[in-house]
Design a protein around this motif. Structure first.
Motif, mmCIF file in Angstrom:
data_model
loop_
_atom_site.group_PDB
_atom_site.id
_atom_site.type_symbol
_atom_site.label_atom_id
_atom_site.label_comp_id
_atom_site.label_asym_id
_atom_site.label_seq_id
_atom_site.Cartn_x
_atom_site.Cartn_y
_atom_site.Cartn_z
ATOM 1 N N PRO A 91 0.821 -1.212 0.000
ATOM 2 C CA PRO A 91 0.000 0.000 0.000
ATOM 3 C C PRO A 91 0.856 1.263 0.000
ATOM 4 C CG PRO A 91 0.048 -0.952 2.201
ATOM 5 C CD PRO A 91 0.769 -1.917 1.286
ATOM 6 N N SER A 92 0.269 2.354 -0.454
ATOM 7 C CA SER A 92 0.938 3.649 -0.374
ATOM 8 C C SER A 92 1.278 3.946 1.071
ATOM 9 C CB SER A 92 0.013 4.759 -0.892
ATOM 10 O OG SER A 92 -0.220 4.609 -2.257
ATOM 11 N N GLY A 93 2.359 4.671 1.273
ATOM 12 C CA GLY A 93 2.722 5.046 2.627
ATOM 13 C C GLY A 93 4.198 5.319 2.770
ATOM 14 N N ILE A 94 4.589 5.544 4.008
ATOM 15 C CA ILE A 94 5.988 5.809 4.339
ATOM 16 C C ILE A 94 6.660 4.490 4.711
ATOM 17 C CG2 ILE A 94 7.536 6.960 5.960
ATOM 18 C CD1 ILE A 94 5.390 9.171 6.165
ATOM 19 N N TYR A 95 7.836 4.272 4.158
ATOM 20 C CA TYR A 95 8.652 3.104 4.460
ATOM 21 C C TYR A 95 10.045 3.597 4.846
ATOM 22 C CZ TYR A 95 4.882 0.388 2.466
ATOM 23 O OH TYR A 95 3.648 -0.165 2.237
ATOM 24 N N PHE A 96 10.766 2.770 5.568
ATOM 25 C CA PHE A 96 12.118 3.101 5.984
ATOM 26 C C PHE A 96 13.070 2.045 5.456
ATOM 27 C CE2 PHE A 96 9.230 4.937 9.034
ATOM 28 C CZ PHE A 96 9.713 6.223 9.170
ATOM 29 N N ILE A 106 22.459 3.178 9.550
ATOM 30 C CA ILE A 106 21.766 4.411 9.178
ATOM 31 C C ILE A 106 20.419 4.046 8.566
ATOM 32 C CG2 ILE A 106 22.870 4.552 6.925
ATOM 33 C CD1 ILE A 106 22.817 7.630 7.238
ATOM 34 N N THR A 107 19.423 4.886 8.824
ATOM 35 C CA THR A 107 18.071 4.656 8.321
ATOM 36 C C THR A 107 17.592 5.910 7.597
ATOM 37 O OG1 THR A 107 17.585 3.184 10.169
ATOM 38 C CG2 THR A 107 15.704 4.064 8.966
ATOM 39 N N LYS A 108 16.890 5.699 6.490
ATOM 40 C CA LYS A 108 16.293 6.812 5.743
ATOM 41 C C LYS A 108 14.844 6.467 5.413
ATOM 42 C CE LYS A 108 20.320 9.103 4.126
ATOM 43 N NZ LYS A 108 20.846 10.001 3.136
ATOM 44 N N LYS A 109 14.091 7.523 5.097
ATOM 45 C CA LYS A 109 12.660 7.387 4.828
ATOM 46 C C LYS A 109 12.399 7.489 3.335
ATOM 47 C CE LYS A 109 10.140 10.985 5.856
ATOM 48 N NZ LYS A 109 9.351 12.007 6.568
#
Length: 114
Positions: A91-96, A106-109
């Motif tokens: 689904p559409s949305g924010i993932y990391f 390190i993590t990015k969005k």
């Protein structure tokens, strides 16, 4: 809860740099961002003192912290790499996305927009 999500395997990792000139770990912002349905993630692994490989993991998570996909989980020599990820079926949305190599992390969005 098991998930049934189809992932298309597309050229998982391609070295984009032949000469080792990386001095530090790097994780670039995915491109394009927002994306639909696929995106590219570029990262760099530096040359260590002993010229050894690094155990590299690149994983994708949803906003709840659930692991969605492991894109890379292997020993890598120093260099710059690019991974293409296809999020068809999600689904559409924010993932990391998180890059871990040794003690470096390190993590990015990124945003999937359908």
């Amino acid at each position: 809860v098991p998930r049934s999500i189809a992932f298309e395997q597309l050229d998982p990792v391609t070295s984009v740099e032949d000469e080792i000139s990386v001095n530090e770990f790097e994780l670039d912002q995915n491109y394009p961002n927002p994306f639909n349905p696929s995106t590219k993630i570029k990262y760099s692994i530096p040359l260590n003192m002993k010229r050894e490989t690094s155990n590299v993991r690149l994983k994708v998570y949803d906003v709840l912290g659930n692991e969605i996909k492991t894109l890379v989980n292997e020993e890598k020599p120093a260099g710059t790499y690019e991974v293409k990820w296809n999020a068809t079926g999600l689904p559409s949305g924010i993932y990391f996305y998180n890059l871990t190599a040794g003690s470096f992390s390190i993590t990015k969005k990124m945003i999937l927009l359908k």
